[in-house]
Write a protein that holds these residues in place. Structure first.
Motif, PDB file in Angstrom:
ATOM      1  N   GLY A   1      42.211  79.798  21.701  1.00 20.17           N
ATOM      2  CA  GLY A   1      41.395  80.621  20.813  1.00 20.17           C
ATOM      3  C   GLY A   1      41.302  80.067  19.397  1.00 20.17           C
ATOM      4  O   GLY A   1      40.529  80.567  18.581  1.00 20.17           O
ATOM      5  N   ILE A   2      42.096  79.035  19.108  1.00 17.39           N
ATOM      6  CA  ILE A   2      42.135  78.449  17.760  1.00 17.39           C
ATOM      7  C   ILE A   2      41.351  77.145  17.692  1.00 17.39           C
ATOM      8  O   ILE A   2      40.695  76.854  16.697  1.00 17.39           O
ATOM      9  N   ILE A   3      41.425  76.362  18.772  1.00 15.80           N
ATOM     10  CA  ILE A   3      40.802  75.029  18.731  1.00 15.80           C
ATOM     11  C   ILE A   3      39.276  75.133  18.863  1.00 15.80           C
ATOM     12  O   ILE A   3      38.758  76.002  19.550  1.00 15.80           O
ATOM     13  N   PRO A   4      38.539  74.236  18.188  1.00 17.69           N
ATOM     14  CA  PRO A   4      37.074  74.255  18.251  1.00 17.69           C
ATOM     15  C   PRO A   4      36.582  73.861  19.640  1.00 17.69           C
ATOM     16  O   PRO A   4      37.272  73.158  20.378  1.00 17.69           O
ATOM     17  N   PRO A   5      35.379  74.289  20.016  1.00 22.04           N
ATOM     18  CA  PRO A   5      34.798  73.901  21.314  1.00 22.04           C
ATOM     19  C   PRO A   5      34.689  72.381  21.429  1.00 22.04           C
ATOM     20  O   PRO A   5      34.272  71.707  20.490  1.00 22.04           O
ATOM     21  N   GLY A   6      35.115  71.853  22.560  1.00 17.40           N
ATOM     22  CA  GLY A   6      35.014  70.418  22.793  1.00 17.40           C
ATOM     23  C   GLY A   6      36.141  69.593  22.209  1.00 17.40           C
ATOM     24  O   GLY A   6      36.239  68.390  22.458  1.00 17.40           O
ATOM     25  N   PHE A   7      37.044  70.244  21.461  1.00 20.16           N
ATOM     26  CA  PHE A   7      38.156  69.491  20.854  1.00 20.16           C
ATOM     27  C   PHE A   7      39.182  69.119  21.919  1.00 20.16           C
ATOM     28  O   PHE A   7      39.504  69.913  22.793  1.00 20.16           O
ATOM     29  N   ASP A   8      39.704  67.900  21.811  1.00 15.09           N
ATOM     30  CA  ASP A   8      40.740  67.472  22.745  1.00 15.09           C
ATOM     31  C   ASP A   8      41.780  66.647  21.998  1.00 15.09           C
ATOM     32  O   ASP A   8      41.489  66.031  20.965  1.00 15.09           O
ATOM     33  N   SER A   9      43.001  66.652  22.515  1.00 18.30           N
ATOM     34  CA  SER A   9      44.101  65.899  21.921  1.00 18.30           C
ATOM     35  C   SER A   9      45.212  65.778  22.958  1.00 18.30           C
ATOM     36  O   SER A   9      45.428  66.707  23.755  1.00 18.30           O
ATOM     37  N   PRO A  10      45.922  64.654  22.971  1.00 15.40           N
ATOM     38  CA  PRO A  10      47.067  64.514  23.898  1.00 15.40           C
ATOM     39  C   PRO A  10      48.124  65.598  23.672  1.00 15.40           C
ATOM     40  O   PRO A  10      48.849  65.963  24.604  1.00 15.40           O
ATOM     41  N   TYR A  11      48.211  66.116  22.442  1.00 14.93           N
ATOM     42  CA  TYR A  11      49.205  67.149  22.133  1.00 14.93           C
ATOM     43  C   TYR A  11      48.946  68.429  22.929  1.00 14.93           C
ATOM     44  O   TYR A  11      49.869  69.205  23.188  1.00 14.93           O
ATOM     45  N   LEU A  12      47.697  68.663  23.292  1.00 11.06           N
ATOM     46  CA  LEU A  12      47.347  69.893  24.005  1.00 11.06           C
ATOM     47  C   LEU A  12      47.938  69.942  25.405  1.00 11.06           C
ATOM     48  O   LEU A  12      48.037  71.016  26.013  1.00 11.06           O
ATOM     49  N   ASN A  13      48.369  68.789  25.909  1.00  8.15           N
ATOM     50  CA  ASN A  13      48.968  68.737  27.246  1.00  8.15           C
ATOM     51  C   ASN A  13      50.466  69.036  27.223  1.00  8.15           C
ATOM     52  O   ASN A  13      51.113  69.064  28.270  1.00  8.15           O
ATOM     53  N   LEU A  14      50.997  69.251  26.029  1.00  8.85           N
ATOM     54  CA  LEU A  14      52.430  69.479  25.867  1.00  8.85           C
ATOM     55  C   LEU A  14      52.730  70.938  25.564  1.00  8.85           C
ATOM     56  O   LEU A  14      51.869  71.690  25.100  1.00  8.85           O
ATOM     57  N   ARG A  15      53.985  71.340  25.811  1.00  8.06           N
ATOM     58  CA  ARG A  15      54.448  72.655  25.383  1.00  8.06           C
ATOM     59  C   ARG A  15      54.937  72.542  23.934  1.00  8.06           C
ATOM     60  O   ARG A  15      55.316  71.450  23.484  1.00  8.06           O
TER      61      ARG A  15
END
Length: 261
Positions: A221-235
């Motif tokens: 709910g915080i990240i912008p549409p289409g945003f991606d990052s390797p950090y998002l795959n982590l807890r």
């Protein structure tokens, strides 16, 4: 003065522990110490001996009979709730070099006190505080550990954390049911986060409130549409301070690009 259970009072009575804490406070004559919860003045009287100015916040007005005997031009006691205080306003007319925080913090409001300091952006050079051992371990925790969480990240973003020593139950009157610990927080070199503080706090809080999920799911709910990052795959517990800051900086940059488009 008997301790009041309703205020979470546990008075420190062991001189060896008192002196050990005082030895860890490196304040000098031109510094200012904020003490939270002076109680019977066990630490207060020895803090005064360092020659620096002391402002003590005490909620229990019944202790004024004891603390008033310590007050002079170097010590001022403010009777009221520290959580409702405006420290910046209270110290605005005092000249000092460094601002220190010292105290034997009541267990039940330790986290609210720290959050109040963060929210008010009170820039202490150092903390030397005694708190519940479990909370001290959380503050000093490293990424990857089960105790690493919101307090760890918020405080380590701005402070070097040192777990100094553990304190047993018998040095208090009355003895608490848990062990305590004294920790020191020293302001680090970071002047600014490089991203909006509100965004940083929001990402960290939201992530750890759902710590079993990856960040991709917990902060969606915080990240912008289409945003991606390797950090998002982590807890969240897998990210260090610089990782969280980099993630927030990337989110902010992505938002700005989207706004311009």
């Amino acid at each position: 003065m008997k301790a009041k259970k309703s205020l979470g009072q546990n008075f420190l009575i062991d001189n060896n522990v008192i002196n050990k804490i005082i030895d860890e406070v490196s304040a000098c004559e031109d510094d200012l110490i904020i003490e939270i919860g002076p109680g019977r003045g066990a630490l207060t009287s020895k803090l005064k001996n360092k020659g620096c100015s002391v402002i003590a916040y005490e909620l229990d007005r019944d202790l004024s009979n004891i603390l008033s005997k310590l007050e002079d031009d170097k010590l001022h006691v403010i009777y009221g709730d520290f959580l409702k205080s405006n420290v910046k306003e209270d110290i605005k007319n005092i000249k000092y070099n460094n601002l220190y925080l010292v105290g034997n913090l009541p267990y039940y409001i330790t986290t609210p006190i720290i959050e109040h300091i963060i929210d008010e952006n009170i820039e202490f050079s150092k903390f030397t505080i005694m708190i519940q051992k479990e909370v001290a371990e959380r503050i000093a925790a490293s990424p990857g550990s089960k105790t690493y969480g919101i307090l760890s990240v918020f405080l380590q973003a701005f402070y070097h954390i040192e777990y100094l020593f553990t304190v047993g139950e018998k040095v208090f009157d009355p003895p608490p049911k848990v062990k305590s610990a004294v920790i020191r927080l020293t302001r680090n070199e970071r002047v600014e986060l490089g991203c909006e503080e509100k965004l940083f706090f929001n990402v960290v809080k939201t992530g750890f409130n759902q710590r079993r999920k990856t960040l991709r799911n917990s902060i969606r709910g915080i990240i912008p549409p289409g945003f991606d990052s390797p950090y998002l795959n982590l807890r969240p517990e897998q990210l260090g301070i610089t990782d969280f800051l980099q993630l927030c900086q990337d989110i902010e940059k992505n938002r700005n690009i989207g706004d311009k488009a």
